[in-house]
Scaffold this active site. Structure first.
Site, mmCIF file in Angstrom:
data_model
loop_
_atom_site.group_PDB
_atom_site.id
_atom_site.type_symbol
_atom_site.label_atom_id
_atom_site.label_comp_id
_atom_site.label_asym_id
_atom_site.label_seq_id
_atom_site.Cartn_x
_atom_site.Cartn_y
_atom_site.Cartn_z
ATOM 1 N N GLY A 174 -3.125 5.545 3.040
ATOM 2 C CA GLY A 174 -1.866 5.000 3.558
ATOM 3 C C GLY A 174 -0.830 4.919 2.455
ATOM 4 C CG ASN A 175 3.072 5.177 2.944
ATOM 5 O OD1 ASN A 175 3.795 4.264 3.306
ATOM 6 N ND2 ASN A 175 2.903 6.277 3.683
#
Ligand code: CTP
Length: 407
Positions: free
Chosen positions: A212-213
């Site tokens: 993810g980020n």
């Protein structure tokens, strides 16, 4: 993060049973970051005590013509009238409406209205028959003609036991009217279908892990909220974030880049404006594991093969017909060059460049520092601003480009 952040709002309270609801309005305005001062008519103090409003607004409340907080001076109304960005009178009784329509200055509130240099919002609340009376309607018309925003009362059960128009609208409606007063003429996207993406995407490694980020979704949610406030029909395709859905926005929750692509692809042709503010993953694990990957299965360490995801913005740029397309670029180096390249390659109309390394910018923050690059080669650098303010400027530019996009 709100459009009313730092705005100075005067709240006038008159003597109606709905005055208790104004306490909630003041609390909400303060929660949104506004500076609030309350002015009450003598009758209003019979319904709710000034102490309540003083506590909620963190400020002295004006109830008389010679307030102690002004040292008993007589020019406080001039000072307050020039101080405010907007004033709302809620509830506004028939009596006060008649007085301000005529120009009376017989108490603190009516005097202040005459000294106002800012827009005025009036929210009448009274019995249905009083509201319908021609005198009342003519007074409201007078106020409208002078530029006041009149928030019509809602229909429903009234304190008198009767049913009809007369109820003070909910807090959200009152806040929306104040926002309209602070930023006039802003329903410039009335009925326009707008599609916004926001937040990160999570790309599955196995049932419990993902790539993810750190995107918080705040920028995209602020754009969706501002578009809705301007009257747009907004669909917000949101990655996994914990943010409340802005009022008037239809939200579609997705997790991965592939789901975001599907959600956008079925909606993009109907949209006139598309803002891709999501931080879509560029790569996803090529072969997500069906079961949790056990440590013993990779004693030497694990190698993940990543495949490219579909570039949604580039896809939208390819099939763009009469739309305004806005993308973001997150760059840590060669910002301008990369932003201009993205603008061209993805056929966007605006690319908004931000550098997360700059103080006050980037993911999670309530502020950002961005530069807008336009397809005509021009650019516009914005200083450090709250994200809602940036959202407003971006949509101002979008509104400007809309007629050209259609042509
Ligand atoms: N974007 C997209 N689909 C992807 C990746 C990105 O629609 N699969 C959009 C983002 O929403 C953003 C813009 O493209 O509006 C820029 O994304 P970014 O990752 O910065 O650019 P890339 O084109 O992926 O280029 P690079 O990785 O080289 O920076």
């Amino acid at each position: 993060m709100n459009i009313l952040e730092g705005k100075r709002i005067l709240v006038g309270v008159t003597g109606g049973i709905a005055a208790y609801k104004t306490a909630f309005l003041v609390r909400e305005l303060v929660r949104r970051g506004a500076e609030v001062r309350v002015v009450m008519t003598p009758a209003a103090t019979r319904f709710v005590g000034p102490t309540t409003f003083a506590a909620l607004s963190h400020s002295d409340v004006v109830t008389g013509m010679f307030p102690a907080s002004a040292g008993g001076g007589s020019t406080w109304h001039i000072t307050l009238g020039a101080w405010a960005d907007a004033m709302i009178i809620a509830p506004a009784t028939a009596n006060t409406i008649a007085k301000i329509a005529t120009g009376f200055a017989d108490n603190a509130l009516t005097t202040l209205v005459l000294a106002l240099r800012c827009p005025l919002v009036v929210a009448p609340a009274m019995d249905a028959d009083m509201y319908r009376h021609p005198a009342m309607q003519e007074n409201l018309e007078t106020l409208r003609r002078r530029g006041a925003i009149v928030v019509p009362p809602e229909e429903g059960e009234l304190a008198s036991g009767l049913t009809g128009p007369g109820r003070l609208p909910d807090i959200e409606t009152l806040c929306a009217a104040i926002e309209e007063a602070v930023y006039p003429g802003s329903r410039d996207l009335e009925g326009v279908p707008v599609l916004v993406t926001a937040g990160p995407t999570f790309e599955r490694i196995d049932p419990v892990r993902f790539i993810g980020n750190h995107s918080s979704g705040k920028m995209g949610f602020a754009i969706a909220a501002d578009a809705a406030r301007r009257g747009a029909r907004v669909t917000l395709v949101a990655g996994p974030v914990h943010l409340p859905t802005p009022r008037g926005v239809t939200r579609v929750d997705v997790t991965s880049a592939a789901e975001m692509f599907d959600a956008v692809a079925v909606r993009c042709d109907a949209a006139r404006v598309i803002v891709m503010s999501a931080a879509v993953a560029d790569f996803r694990p090529e072969q997500p594991a069906a079961g949790k990957i056990k440590k013993e299965s990779a004693p030497e360490g694990l190698t993940l093969r990543l495949a490219l995801t579909t570039d949604i913005l580039a896809y939208l740029g390819e099939r763009k017909r009469g739309q305004v397309l806005v993308g973001f670029a997150l760059e840590t180096e060669d910002g301008e060059e990369n932003a201009r390249r993205k603008l061209e390659r993805k056929h966007a109309d605006i690319i908004i460049l931000n550098n997360p390394a700059v103080e006050g910018a980037g993911f999670g923050s309530d502020t950002n520092v961005v530069t807008l690059y336009f397809a005509d080669g021009s650019s516009e650098e914005l200083g450090l601003l709250p994200k809602p303010e940036i959202a407003r400027i971006i949509l101002d530019r979008v509104v400007h480009l809309l007629p050209q996009a259609l042509a």
